[in-house]
Design a protein around this motif. Structure first.
Motif, short mmCIF file in Angstrom:
data_model
loop_
_atom_site.label_atom_id
_atom_site.label_comp_id
_atom_site.label_asym_id
_atom_site.label_seq_id
_atom_site.Cartn_x
_atom_site.Cartn_y
_atom_site.Cartn_z
N ARG A 102 53.19 127.09 93.21
CA ARG A 102 51.67 127.37 92.75
C ARG A 102 51.54 128.76 92.43
N TYR A 103 52.10 129.69 93.21
CA TYR A 103 52.06 131.09 92.93
C TYR A 103 52.65 131.39 91.59
N VAL A 104 53.79 130.75 91.16
CA VAL A 104 54.39 130.89 89.97
C VAL A 104 53.49 130.20 88.72
N ASP A 144 49.42 128.40 99.19
CA ASP A 144 49.62 126.94 99.80
C ASP A 144 48.33 126.17 99.59
N PRO A 145 48.45 124.88 99.46
CA PRO A 145 47.29 124.22 99.25
C PRO A 145 46.44 124.06 100.66
N SER A 146 45.01 123.95 100.32
CA SER A 146 44.07 123.97 101.59
C SER A 146 44.34 122.63 102.39
N PRO A 147 44.15 122.76 103.60
CA PRO A 147 44.64 121.65 104.31
C PRO A 147 43.85 120.13 104.18
N GLY A 148 42.77 120.19 103.57
CA GLY A 148 42.20 118.87 103.05
C GLY A 148 42.75 118.36 102.00
#
Length: 127
Positions: free
Chosen positions: A74-76, A119-123
């Motif tokens: 996701r960063y890239v 990182d994606p959110s936990p939900g």
């Protein structure tokens, strides 16, 4: 300068630093401190680069492990290489520069921790 004025001077510096950080509410963490060499400083060490093959392989494995995460992907995608700024965006440590084992491990740890910001959110579930 007397001993009496010195503590007040440091207190003023601490107070200015605290108000600057509390004003914005965000503390900055520099990732990869000391990884770039300054060409203006002479290098007195002859052992500037890592030459041990096993160490280089181990370091590459640790870097690959970090790049094989959802956060790194996701960063890239979100931050093009041309727009990355040192001190703000994480960058992998230089595996070719000679570091102590402890220093290298800390750089990897800080780099991996900084990648968690993407990182994606936990939900959110990725299929």
């Amino acid at each position: 300068m007397s001993d009496r004025t010195a503590p007040h001077f440091f207190f003023c510096l601490d107070r200015a630093f605290m108000s600057a950080t509390s004003l914005y509410g965000v503390g900055m963490v520099s990732i990869g401190v000391g990884t770039d060499t300054d060409p203006a400083k002479p290098d007195w060490s002859h052992n500037r680069y890592e030459t041990d093959v096993a160490t280089l392989q181990r370091r590459q494995k640790q870097i690959d492990y970090g790049k094989n995460t959802i956060g790194y992907q996701r960063y890239v995608e979100q931050v093009p290489k041309a727009l990355r700024k040192p001190g703000i965006h994480p960058h992998s440590p230089n595996k070719y520069k000679r570091y102590s084992r402890r220093s290298w491990d800390m750089q990897i740890k800080l780099w991996r921790r900084a990648l968690h910001a993407w990182d994606p959110s936990p939900g959110l579930r990725l299929l």
